[in-house]
Design an enzyme around this catalytic site. Structure first.
Site, PDB file in Angstrom:
ATOM      1  N   LYS A  50       0.849  -1.197   0.000  1.00 18.64           N
ATOM      2  CA  LYS A  50       0.000   0.000   0.000  1.00 18.64           C
ATOM      3  C   LYS A  50       0.885   1.249   0.000  1.00 18.64           C
ATOM      4  CE  LYS A  50      -3.930   2.019   2.582  1.00 18.64           C
ATOM      5  NZ  LYS A  50      -4.846   1.835   3.732  1.00 18.64           N
ATOM      6  N   SER A 125      -9.824   2.056   2.713  1.00 11.63           N
ATOM      7  CA  SER A 125      -8.906   2.758   1.842  1.00 11.63           C
ATOM      8  C   SER A 125      -7.893   1.878   1.126  1.00 11.63           C
ATOM      9  CB  SER A 125      -8.151   3.820   2.644  1.00 11.63           C
ATOM     10  OG  SER A 125      -7.342   3.196   3.645  1.00 11.63           O
ATOM     11  N   SER A 149     -10.072  -0.376   6.913  1.00 12.78           N
ATOM     12  CA  SER A 149      -9.488  -0.277   5.574  1.00 12.78           C
ATOM     13  C   SER A 149      -8.802  -1.507   5.022  1.00 12.78           C
ATOM     14  CB  SER A 149      -8.498   0.880   5.519  1.00 12.78           C
ATOM     15  OG  SER A 149      -9.209   2.075   5.363  1.00 12.78           O
TER      16      SER A 149
HETATM   17  N1  GLN Z   1     -13.308   4.594   6.288  1.00 16.00           N
HETATM   18  C1  GLN Z   1     -12.625   4.915   7.497  1.00 16.00           C
HETATM   19  C2  GLN Z   1     -12.115   6.331   7.431  1.00 16.00           C
HETATM   20  O1  GLN Z   1     -12.257   6.916   6.432  1.00 16.00           O
HETATM   21  C3  GLN Z   1     -11.502   3.942   7.754  1.00 16.00           C
HETATM   22  C4  GLN Z   1     -10.309   4.180   6.919  1.00 16.00           C
HETATM   23  C5  GLN Z   1      -9.128   3.352   7.316  1.00 16.00           C
HETATM   24  O2  GLN Z   1      -9.270   2.319   7.984  1.00 16.00           O
HETATM   25  N2  GLN Z   1      -7.946   3.826   6.958  1.00 16.00           N
HETATM   26  O3  GLN Z   1     -11.576   6.836   8.350  1.00 16.00           O
END
Ligand code: GLN
Length: 447
Positions: A50, A125, A149
């Site tokens: 990532k 994400s 995410s």
């Molecule tokens: N969707 C959540 C956020 O936007 C989690 C994102 C994540 O786990 N990085 O904060």
């Protein structure tokens, strides 16, 4: 695609041939947009990374314009551990800008497609990592999970995604979103591969002061025949879609058939999780993002003086969602509001943690949805509030610091994958993987 377990038995020559074929396959499948580039280090088994995890001498941008041109000066601890174990970082994967999002639509590099439906999001994400594994253009990948995410995109793409207990995996070299929630974890084709990659990246590290300094491994003791007590959450599941409810029933029956004991429990209304999470996460994000001022990292947009340079750099460099969160984070931390929002969120966080601890006094695992439905279409969650609400099932696990693993259970009528998660008590990754392996075998999901 060969599994990680199989790939670890290949010779150097076989691996090099495999990597060449993999590159061709990725290049002929460009529309997916799972990879940002195809850098590679070392001669080991290729693992996709990532774009918020530092690999020395690679560009690392967290999917943002503001970090264009920034080159990582050192390896993240997880990368060092991978290299020692004969794995090689291969390709950077797409992600929501600074890991803020649930769809990968906010990336500077454009959207990533869901491998099962080109008009749908892969989740986020870590959408690039999930799409790459789901489309068969990665053996396995690393993601990061602050509020779902890893687990949510894994569910949307029909793969396995695991978030370790907070502190199990070093955060050194991970681009920080919300430091008290972030964990790096494996995204793989099956449960056993997730256990293998988890064992490799987890463990002690003096460079991360929140690291738990624990080095116990799960693979040597992996045992899907253990009979466990597993809690189901009949009321909590009620807000999910029919697809998810159906998968939930299927998983419950499979767990029974595998000889586990099912008990009913409840969690408090998930709307409290959303509030506690978005206050905590944005407060920490505001602080973490303060360092991107155009002076030390990446892109600079010059102004007449220093202050104007800061303003220009941040105004141009950050996308809308990141700016929204900076505003929210500053608001909840500002004097006068701090007690009303931030302190209250921390108290709520404790209540959530205690609630889970109480359940784990007499159960081994909890079966829970990970998302309310299947992967949405592009644009479906364009209202930020809708997007935040779509995180109802994933974020309490991060607030409580627990380990959880999402795995594919079913496909709906349109052929879209439906995943669910198992949650374990803190540092009990062994039971998490044992139970997940048992469920995976009983379900026999076909890709
Ligand atoms: N969707 C959540 C956020 O936007 C989690 C994102 C994540 O786990 N990085 O904060």
């Amino acid at each position: 695609m060969i599994t990680l377990k199989e790939a670890l038995t290949l010779s150097k020559d076989e691996l090099n041939n495999f990597k060449e074929e993999l590159k061709t396959k990725i290049e002929t499948n460009q529309d997916l947009n799972a990879y940002i580039d195809l850098n590679s280090v070392g001669e080991g088994v290729p693992i996709a990374i990532k774009d918020n995890i530092q690999v020395k001498d690679w560009s690392v941008t967290s999917g943002s314009s503001i970090l264009q041109g920034y080159i990582a000066p050192y390896n993240a601890t997880v990368i060092e551990k991978m290299l020692q174990a004969g794995l090689s970082p291969f390709g950077r994967t797409n992600m929501d800008e600074f890991a803020m999002g649930s769809t990968t639509e906010s990336s500077f590099y454009g959207k990533t497609q869901n491998p099962h439906a080109s008009d749908r999001v892969p989740g986020g994400s870590s959408g690039g990592s999930a799409a790459a594994v789901g489309a068969g253009v990665a053996i396995a990948a690393l993601g990061s999970d602050t509020g779902g995410s890893i687990r949510q995109p894994a569910a949307f793409c029909g793969i396995v995604g695991m978030k370790p207990t907070y502190g199990r995996v070093s955060r050194y070299g991970l681009g920080a979103y919300a430091s008290s929630l972030d964990q790096i974890g494996p995204m793989t084709q099956n449960v056993e591969d997730a256990a293998i990659l988890y064992d490799i990246i987890s463990g002690s590290d003096d460079k991360d002061s929140t690291n738990a300094q624990k080095d116990d491994k799960v693979v040597p003791n992996l045992d899907p025949s253990r009979k466990l007590t597993i809690a189901v959450l009949p009321k909590y599941v009620q807000n999910a879609s029919e697809d998810v409810k159906k998968a939930y029933e299927k998983a419950m029956q499979a767990l029974k058939a595998a000889g586990h004991t099912i008990v009913e429990r409840e969690l408090m209304d998930a709307k409290f999780d959303i509030s506690a999470y978005y206050i905590t996460a944005t407060a920490e994000a505001t602080t973490n993002l303060a360092r991107y001022d155009g002076i030390r990292y990446g892109n600079r947009v010059e102004g007449k003086n220093l202050e104007e340079t800061f303003i220009n750099t941040r105004s141009e460099g950050f996308g809308d969602e990141v700016k929204r969160r900076i505003l929210l984070g500053n608001f909840v931390l500002s004097s006068g509001y701090y007690e009303a929002y931030y302190v209250k969120a921390q108290k709520t966080r404790h209540i959530i943690k205690d609630e889970y601890a109480k359940i784990f006094e007499n159960v081994d695992l909890i079966l829970s949805p990970i998302a309310p439905g299947v992967a949405p279409k592009f644009g479906e969650l364009s209202n930020p509030m809708d997007m935040y609400l779509s995180d109802i099932y994933s974020i309490s696990v991060n607030l409580a610091g627990l380990p959880a693993l999402s795995l594919p259970i079913d496909k709906n009528e349109q052929g879209l994958p439906v995943g669910l998660q198992l949650i374990a008590s803190a540092y009990d990754e062994q039971t998490l993987f044992d139970g997940a392996l048992s469920l995976e075998r009983e379900i026999n999901y076909t890709k």
